[in-house]
Motif scaffolding. Structure first.
Motif, PDB file in Angstrom:
ATOM      1  N   MET A 187      69.831 -73.901  30.306  1.00 45.82           N
ATOM      2  CA  MET A 187      69.704 -75.303  30.710  1.00 45.82           C
ATOM      3  C   MET A 187      70.628 -76.187  29.888  1.00 45.82           C
ATOM      4  SD  MET A 187      65.691 -75.972  31.499  1.00 45.82           S
ATOM      5  CE  MET A 187      66.029 -77.698  31.829  1.00 45.82           C
ATOM      6  N   LEU A 200      73.648 -78.651  31.076  1.00 47.59           N
ATOM      7  CA  LEU A 200      73.767 -80.060  30.661  1.00 47.59           C
ATOM      8  C   LEU A 200      75.003 -80.269  29.782  1.00 47.59           C
ATOM      9  CD1 LEU A 200      70.005 -80.541  29.819  1.00 47.59           C
ATOM     10  CD2 LEU A 200      71.215 -81.654  31.681  1.00 47.59           C
ATOM     11  N   ASN A 226      49.605 -79.124  24.288  1.00 44.77           N
ATOM     12  CA  ASN A 226      50.356 -78.107  23.558  1.00 44.77           C
ATOM     13  C   ASN A 226      49.440 -77.149  22.806  1.00 44.77           C
ATOM     14  OD1 ASN A 226      52.901 -78.989  24.389  1.00 44.77           O
ATOM     15  ND2 ASN A 226      52.895 -80.623  22.876  1.00 44.77           N
ATOM     16  N   VAL A 263      48.862 -74.259  24.959  1.00 43.72           N
ATOM     17  CA  VAL A 263      49.998 -73.334  24.897  1.00 43.72           C
ATOM     18  C   VAL A 263      49.895 -72.471  23.647  1.00 43.72           C
ATOM     19  CG1 VAL A 263      52.493 -73.174  24.813  1.00 43.72           C
ATOM     20  CG2 VAL A 263      51.421 -74.965  26.153  1.00 43.72           C
ATOM     21  N   GLN A 277      67.341 -83.812  19.580  1.00 43.46           N
ATOM     22  CA  GLN A 277      67.628 -84.985  20.407  1.00 43.46           C
ATOM     23  C   GLN A 277      68.635 -85.905  19.720  1.00 43.46           C
ATOM     24  OE1 GLN A 277      64.135 -87.199  21.563  1.00 43.46           O
ATOM     25  NE2 GLN A 277      65.265 -88.339  23.087  1.00 43.46           N
ATOM     26  N   PRO A 332      67.235 -84.961  25.801  1.00 42.65           N
ATOM     27  CA  PRO A 332      65.856 -85.459  25.730  1.00 42.65           C
ATOM     28  C   PRO A 332      64.927 -84.406  25.143  1.00 42.65           C
ATOM     29  CG  PRO A 332      66.797 -85.814  27.905  1.00 42.65           C
ATOM     30  CD  PRO A 332      67.801 -85.039  27.133  1.00 42.65           C
ATOM     31  N   ALA A 358      62.147 -83.835  25.860  1.00 43.70           N
ATOM     32  CA  ALA A 358      61.293 -83.257  26.905  1.00 43.70           C
ATOM     33  C   ALA A 358      61.713 -81.839  27.236  1.00 43.70           C
ATOM     34  CB  ALA A 358      61.345 -84.118  28.170  1.00 43.70           C
ATOM     35  N   LEU A 359      62.926 -81.455  26.822  1.00 42.81           N
ATOM     36  CA  LEU A 359      63.362 -80.075  27.035  1.00 42.81           C
ATOM     37  C   LEU A 359      62.354 -79.104  26.431  1.00 42.81           C
ATOM     38  CD1 LEU A 359      65.873 -78.432  28.135  1.00 42.81           C
ATOM     39  CD2 LEU A 359      66.505 -78.190  25.755  1.00 42.81           C
ATOM     40  N   THR A 384      59.195 -79.496  26.373  1.00 42.64           N
ATOM     41  CA  THR A 384      58.089 -79.328  27.324  1.00 42.64           C
ATOM     42  C   THR A 384      58.402 -78.178  28.273  1.00 42.64           C
ATOM     43  OG1 THR A 384      57.889 -81.721  27.233  1.00 42.64           O
ATOM     44  CG2 THR A 384      56.583 -80.592  28.879  1.00 42.64           C
ATOM     45  N   VAL A 385      59.642 -78.143  28.753  1.00 41.60           N
ATOM     46  CA  VAL A 385      60.050 -77.050  29.633  1.00 41.60           C
ATOM     47  C   VAL A 385      59.901 -75.718  28.908  1.00 41.60           C
ATOM     48  CG1 VAL A 385      61.876 -76.148  31.101  1.00 41.60           C
ATOM     49  CG2 VAL A 385      61.761 -78.590  30.658  1.00 41.60           C
ATOM     50  N   GLY A 391      56.387 -74.546  28.571  1.00 45.41           N
ATOM     51  CA  GLY A 391      55.944 -73.981  29.834  1.00 45.41           C
ATOM     52  C   GLY A 391      56.509 -72.593  30.040  1.00 45.41           C
ATOM     53  N   LEU A 392      57.803 -72.430  29.716  1.00 48.01           N
ATOM     54  CA  LEU A 392      58.445 -71.133  29.922  1.00 48.01           C
ATOM     55  C   LEU A 392      57.852 -70.059  29.021  1.00 48.01           C
ATOM     56  CD1 LEU A 392      62.171 -72.202  30.338  1.00 48.01           C
ATOM     57  CD2 LEU A 392      60.665 -71.234  32.071  1.00 48.01           C
ATOM     58  N   VAL A 426      54.798 -69.878  28.063  1.00 53.57           N
ATOM     59  CA  VAL A 426      53.557 -69.445  28.720  1.00 53.57           C
ATOM     60  C   VAL A 426      53.872 -68.559  29.905  1.00 53.57           C
ATOM     61  CG1 VAL A 426      51.467 -70.208  29.877  1.00 53.57           C
ATOM     62  CG2 VAL A 426      52.380 -71.537  27.995  1.00 53.57           C
ATOM     63  N   VAL A 427      54.879 -68.965  30.700  1.00 49.59           N
ATOM     64  CA  VAL A 427      55.273 -68.167  31.855  1.00 49.59           C
ATOM     65  C   VAL A 427      55.581 -66.742  31.428  1.00 49.59           C
ATOM     66  CG1 VAL A 427      57.181 -67.789  33.475  1.00 49.59           C
ATOM     67  CG2 VAL A 427      56.115 -70.037  33.311  1.00 49.59           C
ATOM     68  N   ILE A 460      54.843 -65.060  39.603  1.00 49.05           N
ATOM     69  CA  ILE A 460      53.960 -64.668  38.502  1.00 49.05           C
ATOM     70  C   ILE A 460      52.601 -64.216  39.014  1.00 49.05           C
ATOM     71  CG2 ILE A 460      52.740 -65.508  36.465  1.00 49.05           C
ATOM     72  CD1 ILE A 460      55.090 -67.347  35.995  1.00 49.05           C
ATOM     73  N   VAL A 494      46.478 -70.228  34.339  1.00 47.13           N
ATOM     74  CA  VAL A 494      47.441 -70.363  33.248  1.00 47.13           C
ATOM     75  C   VAL A 494      48.844 -70.594  33.796  1.00 47.13           C
ATOM     76  CG1 VAL A 494      48.460 -69.201  31.282  1.00 47.13           C
ATOM     77  CG2 VAL A 494      46.041 -68.944  31.739  1.00 47.13           C
ATOM     78  N   ALA A 520      51.385 -73.741  33.317  1.00 43.55           N
ATOM     79  CA  ALA A 520      52.752 -73.585  32.833  1.00 43.55           C
ATOM     80  C   ALA A 520      53.721 -74.269  33.788  1.00 43.55           C
ATOM     81  CB  ALA A 520      53.095 -72.106  32.704  1.00 43.55           C
ATOM     82  N   PHE A 529      53.920 -77.858  33.086  1.00 45.48           N
ATOM     83  CA  PHE A 529      54.802 -78.128  31.944  1.00 45.48           C
ATOM     84  C   PHE A 529      56.266 -78.065  32.367  1.00 45.48           C
ATOM     85  CE2 PHE A 529      51.154 -76.997  29.308  1.00 45.48           C
ATOM     86  CZ  PHE A 529      51.303 -77.848  28.251  1.00 45.48           C
ATOM     87  N   VAL A 530      56.619 -76.975  33.051  1.00 49.15           N
ATOM     88  CA  VAL A 530      58.021 -76.762  33.412  1.00 49.15           C
ATOM     89  C   VAL A 530      58.509 -77.886  34.328  1.00 49.15           C
ATOM     90  CG1 VAL A 530      59.593 -75.220  34.637  1.00 49.15           C
ATOM     91  CG2 VAL A 530      57.897 -74.272  33.100  1.00 49.15           C
ATOM     92  N   GLY A 580      58.702 -81.228  32.446  1.00 48.65           N
ATOM     93  CA  GLY A 580      59.812 -81.217  31.496  1.00 48.65           C
ATOM     94  C   GLY A 580      61.157 -81.336  32.188  1.00 48.65           C
ATOM     95  N   ILE A 581      61.357 -80.525  33.226  1.00 49.04           N
ATOM     96  CA  ILE A 581      62.656 -80.560  33.920  1.00 49.04           C
ATOM     97  C   ILE A 581      62.898 -81.940  34.506  1.00 49.04           C
ATOM     98  CG2 ILE A 581      63.906 -79.696  35.940  1.00 49.04           C
ATOM     99  CD1 ILE A 581      62.782 -76.972  35.422  1.00 49.04           C
ATOM    100  N   LEU A 615      61.756 -84.770  33.525  1.00 47.01           N
ATOM    101  CA  LEU A 615      62.031 -85.767  32.480  1.00 47.01           C
ATOM    102  C   LEU A 615      63.444 -85.595  31.932  1.00 47.01           C
ATOM    103  CD1 LEU A 615      58.747 -86.020  30.391  1.00 47.01           C
ATOM    104  CD2 LEU A 615      59.511 -87.355  32.329  1.00 47.01           C
ATOM    105  N   VAL A 616      63.878 -84.342  31.752  1.00 45.41           N
ATOM    106  CA  VAL A 616      65.224 -84.109  31.200  1.00 45.41           C
ATOM    107  C   VAL A 616      66.279 -84.584  32.189  1.00 45.41           C
ATOM    108  CG1 VAL A 616      66.868 -82.334  30.514  1.00 45.41           C
ATOM    109  CG2 VAL A 616      64.522 -82.205  29.724  1.00 45.41           C
ATOM    110  N   GLU A 668      66.380 -88.415  32.927  1.00 47.62           N
ATOM    111  CA  GLU A 668      66.747 -89.322  31.831  1.00 47.62           C
ATOM    112  C   GLU A 668      67.850 -90.268  32.314  1.00 47.62           C
ATOM    113  OE1 GLU A 668      65.453 -89.230  28.779  1.00 47.62           O
ATOM    114  OE2 GLU A 668      66.956 -89.925  27.334  1.00 47.62           O
TER     115      GLU A 668
END
Lengths: 377, 322
Positions: free
Chosen positions: A28, A32, A285, A288, A318, A324, A326-327, A329-330, A333-334, A336-337, B79, B89, B93, B96-97, B100-101, B103-104, B107
């Motif tokens: 990612m 960017l 979090n 997580v 940042q 940001p 917020a990356l 946050t992604v 999530g990942l 956990v995935v 998944i 779960v 997730a 979150f993903v 997050g995406i 928001l990024v 921006e």
């Protein structure tokens, strides 16, 4: 030999999941147009670069760990608590009220009372969805989310109304915050860093939660309900009550996290109108972190430190590469995935083993409940 | 405090909820619980606004939003369907993903100002119907009309057509469906995708029609979760989902409007004079959702109705049971 290799592989799975998440994050960053190495170097430096930054990581990890402990209890009992944010807020409110009311009492007493009040406040906020679940079979995933939003409005009201800092009340700005706690009520700090006693409290509680879950009847019943609600019912365990109790306890730990955040870090409550303005999204979090720690209280300790590091490091990242935060946050999530995805290998192997040799598994892994089995009944 | 205004705005804002809830109805009817609605809606809202902002075409924004949210939903599908992992779960997730995406990538979009929106129009003749006309058919976004069309069609599709029967079979008794030659895995993937697309459409409806703009995570402000709650209340029925969404939208609008006038029914309006009460008004939609869940759960028990039997259970070929 083969089995030992497999055990090693299982232990390494979370590490692999983190690396995989970092790899996707790097992708990612490339999209960017940012050099991932520069970005991750900044992340590392921000989290572990100096004594001070490591202390910040631990400060950030403390509420994560406390929330994660509650999550360990509730998820083990097959109750999904997504209300950590709201429970933290209510716990912080009740704890702050104690500190602002009993200003003549000695510090140690007020701190003890306040942390206890935070525990109770969170228990109340987790207990309501718990009771609704036990009595009306209301889906706790949704009710806890709704309780978050209600707690935010409650906080906004209290911090602008009854609990507003008296000096702010006279000003035109009317910043929604409470008065500052007396110096005597602050949790002890390891100067010159901001690391406070709360971190130690959290670690001690992690051990206590471990004992609760695996060495007491109460914990055994909570886990039994989580593993097999039907079998537990036949065994005479009052399943709904234990689910409600698991949610209540879970909320209590989140409430304590909120209280410790006030007494260890902020010394007052202040709101920007959103939940994460106060909690820093620790209520989410922490989930997580708990999942990453395999819903084990002791494994949640390193897991919380990892996510604390990611969050603290993200701020530095940042600033350095203008990405940001917020990356993260992604990435959370990942992680956990990848953790839940990697479960399939373990399960397949377990199934194979069951059909071949009835060998004993390591208990901490075998007794992991399938979360959400009863999420929709 | 004009009831017509409140109801008509309620239908508009409710359309957002309806699309998201309908998507979840499809996914859950196929047996897959997807808690990532909030994340998918944010992806939809962000990509729709972003496309409309850079290319000036809101319709293209809608299409991109639906595809983007649909694609992100496939993470969850892979998944839980292929890897048979825990749906709760994984859904978390995905939240979150997605958040997050969006928001990024979003921006800077908050400073974009106004972009081309989906047009609003009044339907000739229908808008002349007393009471109902001004509420449903006057100056509503095209997407709102799309909602009126989709609701009965979705009901018909699920309950009266062959593919709809397959959908229900896969969610109720996948091993039986499998034995009849229905591809359980493919159908579940497809309906999770449909759910994602509809959540994306809901997000796009927000950012391009109902409350235009991109306000980071406050764009949806928890509506994805409310949509998941509505599905339970609607008992997995598209029509009930639509009515529930509109009612919910009207409630939210009423909360805004009730703080406006000086007097209410001839008395001093307490909500106008005491601004603190506003915070409690803000709690109502969420408290209402909880109450709705209580009612929904009780009714489900009484009528012996419930969720699709295989909801949340991964289908593993050749295993005993459902």
């Amino acid at each position: 030999m083969r089995q030992r290799l497999e055990t090693l592989f299982d232990a390494l799975l979370p590490v692999l999941a983190t690396l995989a998440a970092l790899a996707v994050g790097a992708l990612m960053l490339l999209i960017l147009k940012v050099n991932p190495i520069t970005a991750y170097a900044a992340l590392w430096d921000g989290a572990f670069g100096s004594v001070n930054s490591f202390a910040e990581t631990l400060v950030k990890a403390t509420p994560l760990l406390l929330v994660a402990l509650g999550i360990c209890i509730s998820f083990r009992g097959d109750v999904i608590n997504i209300g950590g944010e709201g429970q933290m807020i209510v716990g912080a409110v009740t704890a702050t009220w104690v500190g602002l009311t009993f200003t003549d009492a000695p510090g140690w007493l007020v701190i003890t009372l306040a942390l206890f009040a935070g525990f109770l406040g969170g228990a109340l906020w987790g207990g309501i969805p718990g009771a609704l679940k036990a009595r009306f079979n209301v889906n706790e995933i949704l009710s806890t989310v709704m309780m978050n939003a209600i707690a935010v409005q409650l906080m906004n009201f209290l911090l602008r109304g009854p609990m507003i800092d008296p000096s702010q009340a006279q000003l035109a700005s009317k910043i929604p915050q409470t008065a500052r706690l007396l110096d005597a009520f602050h949790l002890a700090r390891l100067v010159p860093t901001r690391l406070h006693l709360g971190a130690l409290i959290a670690v001690i509680l992690a051990i206590l939660v471990y004992i609760l879950l695996w060495r007491t009847v109460l914990g055994y019943r909570i886990r039994a309900v989580g593993q097999s609600p039907f079998a537990s019912r036949y065994a005479g365990i009052k399943t709904p009550q234990y689910m409600a109790l698991a949610l209540l306890l879970s909320g209590a730990f989140a409430g304590l996290a909120g209280a410790i955040q006030v007494y260890g870090v902020n010394y007052r409550m202040i709101t920007d109108g959103s939940a994460s303005g106060f909690t820093g999204a620790a209520g989410f979090n922490g989930i997580v972190a708990a999942l990453f720690g395999q819903l084990h209280p002791l494994w949640s300790i390193p897991a919380s430190i990892l996510f604390g590091a990611l969050l603290v490091g993200a701020n530095k990242m940042q600033r350095v590469v203008q990405i940001p935060s917020a990356l993260i946050t992604v990435m959370n999530g990942l992680v956990v995935v990848f953790v839940v995805s990697s479960e399939i290998w373990r399960r397949r192997r377990q199934r194979r083993r069951l059909t071949q040799t009835p060998e004993a598994e390591t208990p901490s892994k075998q007794d992991q409940p399938e979360i959400g089995k009863e999420a929709r009944q | 405090m004009d009831p017509i205004v409140i109801l008509s705005a309620g239908v508009a804002t409710g359309t957002v909820l309806f699309f998201a809830a309908l998507g979840e109805v499809f996914a859950e009817r196929s047996g897959v619980l997807n808690l990532g609605v909030e994340g998918m809606m944010l992806i939809g809202a962000m990509s729709a606004f972003s496309v409309a902002n850079s290319l000036g075409n809101p319709w293209l924004g809608i299409v991109v939003a639906m595809i983007a949210a649909g694609l992100i939903s496939q993470i969850h599908a892979y998944i839980v369907i292929t890897l048979q992992a825990d749906q709760v779960v994984s859904g978390l997730a995905l939240t979150f993903v997605g958040t997050g995406i969006s928001l990024v990538l979003g921006e800077g979009l908050s400073k974009a100002g106004t972009v081309a929106q989906i047009p609003a129009l009044s339907v000739p003749l229908l808008s002349q119907i007393p009471f109902l006309g001004p509420i449903f058919f006057t100056n509503q976004s095209v997407l709102v009309y799309l909602g009126y069309l989709i609701a009965p069609l979705a009901w018909y599709y699920i309950n009266r057509t062959r593919p709809g029967l397959h959908l229900r079979a896969v969610g109720e008794y996948p091993s039986a469906a499998d034995a009849l030659g229905i591809n359980v895995f493919a159908l579940r993937y497809w309906y999770v995708f449909v759910g994602g697309m509809l959540a994306g459409l809901g997000g796009a409806t927000l950012s391009l029609a109902v409350s235009p703009g991109w306000f980071s995570e406050l764009t949806t402000n928890g509506q994805g979760w409310i949509a998941v709650g509505l599905v339970i209340f609607a008992q997995w029925d598209p029509i009930r989902a639509a009515l529930g969404s509109y009612a919910f939208g009207a409630l939210r609008r009423m909360i805004l409007d009730i703080q406006g006038p000086l007097t209410l029914f001839g008395f001093d309006n307490p909500f106008y004079y005491n601004s603190y009460l506003g915070f409690f008004l803000q709690m109502i939609p969420y408290a209402f959702t909880v109450i709705v869940l209580v009612i929904g759960s009780r009714e489900a028990i009484r009528k012996r109705l419930g969720s699709p039997a295989a909801l949340g259970v991964p289908y593993i070929r050749g295993e005993r049971g459902k």
